[in-house]
Structures are given as structure tokens and as C-alpha cells.
Design a protein around this motif. Structure first.
Motif, PDB file in Angstrom:
ATOM      1  N   THR A   1       0.862  -1.177   0.000  1.00 21.51           N
ATOM      2  CA  THR A   1       0.000   0.000   0.000  1.00 21.51           C
ATOM      3  C   THR A   1       0.896   1.223   0.000  1.00 21.51           C
ATOM      4  O   THR A   1       2.061   1.156   0.413  1.00 21.51           O
ATOM      5  N   LYS A   2       0.357   2.326  -0.473  1.00 25.31           N
ATOM      6  CA  LYS A   2       1.140   3.561  -0.509  1.00 25.31           C
ATOM      7  C   LYS A   2       1.557   3.966   0.902  1.00 25.31           C
ATOM      8  O   LYS A   2       2.710   4.319   1.144  1.00 25.31           O
ATOM      9  N   SER A   3       0.624   3.872   1.854  1.00 21.82           N
ATOM     10  CA  SER A   3       0.960   4.247   3.237  1.00 21.82           C
ATOM     11  C   SER A   3       1.984   3.283   3.832  1.00 21.82           C
ATOM     12  O   SER A   3       2.846   3.685   4.616  1.00 21.82           O
ATOM     13  N   GLY A   4       1.917   2.005   3.449  1.00 26.54           N
ATOM     14  CA  GLY A   4       2.892   1.032   3.944  1.00 26.54           C
ATOM     15  C   GLY A   4       4.290   1.331   3.434  1.00 26.54           C
ATOM     16  O   GLY A   4       5.273   1.211   4.173  1.00 26.54           O
ATOM     17  N   VAL A   5       4.385   1.715   2.161  1.00 25.77           N
ATOM     18  CA  VAL A   5       5.691   2.064   1.593  1.00 25.77           C
ATOM     19  C   VAL A   5       6.227   3.329   2.268  1.00 25.77           C
ATOM     20  O   VAL A   5       7.402   3.410   2.623  1.00 25.77           O
TER      21      VAL A   5
ATOM     22  N   GLY B   1      12.849  -2.890 -12.897  1.00 28.38           N
ATOM     23  CA  GLY B   1      11.566  -2.784 -13.586  1.00 28.38           C
ATOM     24  C   GLY B   1      10.401  -3.279 -12.751  1.00 28.38           C
ATOM     25  O   GLY B   1       9.311  -2.697 -12.777  1.00 28.38           O
ATOM     26  N   GLU B   2      10.617  -4.349 -11.987  1.00 26.18           N
ATOM     27  CA  GLU B   2       9.555  -4.876 -11.129  1.00 26.18           C
ATOM     28  C   GLU B   2       9.145  -3.856 -10.074  1.00 26.18           C
ATOM     29  O   GLU B   2       7.965  -3.636  -9.821  1.00 26.18           O
ATOM     30  N   VAL B   3      10.144  -3.225  -9.471  1.00 27.37           N
ATOM     31  CA  VAL B   3       9.859  -2.240  -8.422  1.00 27.37           C
ATOM     32  C   VAL B   3       9.253  -0.984  -9.024  1.00 27.37           C
ATOM     33  O   VAL B   3       8.307  -0.415  -8.472  1.00 27.37           O
ATOM     34  N   LEU B   4       9.770  -0.544 -10.175  1.00 30.95           N
ATOM     35  CA  LEU B   4       9.209   0.636 -10.841  1.00 30.95           C
ATOM     36  C   LEU B   4       7.735   0.438 -11.167  1.00 30.95           C
ATOM     37  O   LEU B   4       6.912   1.325 -10.953  1.00 30.95           O
ATOM     38  N   ARG B   5       7.401  -0.740 -11.681  1.00 30.58           N
ATOM     39  CA  ARG B   5       6.016  -1.044 -12.020  1.00 30.58           C
ATOM     40  C   ARG B   5       5.121  -0.970 -10.780  1.00 30.58           C
ATOM     41  O   ARG B   5       4.059  -0.353 -10.795  1.00 30.58           O
ATOM     42  N   ALA B   6       5.584  -1.570  -9.682  1.00 33.65           N
ATOM     43  CA  ALA B   6       4.792  -1.571  -8.452  1.00 33.65           C
ATOM     44  C   ALA B   6       4.637  -0.160  -7.894  1.00 33.65           C
ATOM     45  O   ALA B   6       3.540   0.251  -7.495  1.00 33.65           O
ATOM     46  N   MET B   7       5.712   0.614  -7.870  1.00 32.02           N
ATOM     47  CA  MET B   7       5.655   1.965  -7.304  1.00 32.02           C
ATOM     48  C   MET B   7       4.785   2.885  -8.170  1.00 32.02           C
ATOM     49  O   MET B   7       4.066   3.738  -7.653  1.00 32.02           O
ATOM     50  N   THR B   8       4.834   2.707  -9.484  1.00 30.82           N
ATOM     51  CA  THR B   8       3.992   3.496 -10.376  1.00 30.82           C
ATOM     52  C   THR B   8       2.518   3.180 -10.137  1.00 30.82           C
ATOM     53  O   THR B   8       1.678   4.084 -10.085  1.00 30.82           O
ATOM     54  N   GLN B   9       2.197   1.909  -9.971  1.00 37.53           N
ATOM     55  CA  GLN B   9       0.810   1.516  -9.724  1.00 37.53           C
ATOM     56  C   GLN B   9       0.310   2.051  -8.384  1.00 37.53           C
ATOM     57  O   GLN B   9      -0.874   2.314  -8.228  1.00 37.53           O
TER      58      GLN B   9
END
Length: 103
Positions: free
Chosen positions: A13-17, A61-69
Motif C-alpha cells: 500500500t502507498k501508506s505502507g511504503v 523494472g519490477e519495483v518501478l512497475r509496483a511503485m507506479t501503480q
């Protein structure tokens, strides 16, 4: 949000990150990066903190995709500089004199 990083499923979740990255000093970002709060972190550092996995186990790329979403601002690699034309000594001397080079 459920995502897969390094073949492992994570519920992020955004708040979790934001909570995970609180108090983490950003390393020097020379490539792909993620803006979390007011700080810019390298993608691999974020992935390591959030997943608790070694940086070699996942791709940027995996992390970028997750952070963008999740809605974070991500920056890719800076564009490569355009190749410069190399002049031979005759062309270089002609250019310095302001005359066209003989072909």
C-alpha cells in the motif's frame, strides 16, 4: 495492491511504503529512482527495504512497475548522450581554420 517482485507476492500500500521508508536515508540515485515524500530514492534501495530481499533478487523494472501503480513518481534512466562525430586530423585543422575540409 498485490504485486509480484522476484517471484514472491507482496501486498503493498502507498501508506505502507511511506512508513517503511520513513527514517531511511536515500543513497545517491544515479539511475532509475522513485520519489517518496520529498526524497528521491534509487529503485533498488526501495525494493530492498520494502521486500526485505537482496537487491540482486529482483529487477528495477519490477519495483518501478509496483511503485507506479501505487501512485509514486518514478524516473527512468537519463537519456544517453548523442554520439559525437569524430573528425580526422585534416577535418579538425580545416574546421579550426574555418575552411571546408577536402574530401
Amino acid at each position: 495492491m498485490r504485486c509480484v517482485i522476484a517471484r514472491f507476492p507482496f501486498d503493498l500500500t502507498k501508506s505502507g511504503v511511506l512508513e517503511s521508508m520513513k527514517g531511511i536515508k536515500p543513497e545517491q540515485a544515479s539511475g532509475e529512482s522513485v520519489i517518496i515524500g520529498r526524497r528521491t530514492y534509487p529503485v533498488k534501495q526501495v525494493g530492498q527495504v520494502v521486500t526485505r530481499q537482496d537487491r540482486r533478487d529482483f529487477s528495477a523494472g519490477e519495483v518501478l512497475r509496483a511503485m507506479t501503480q501505487l501512485g509514486f513518481t518514478c524516473r527512468g534512466l537519463p537519456p544517453a548522450p548523442a554520439p559525437t562525430r569524430v573528425l580526422n586530423p585534416l577535418q579538425q585543422a580545416s574546421a579550426m581554420l574555418g575552411a571546408p575540409a577536402a574530401v
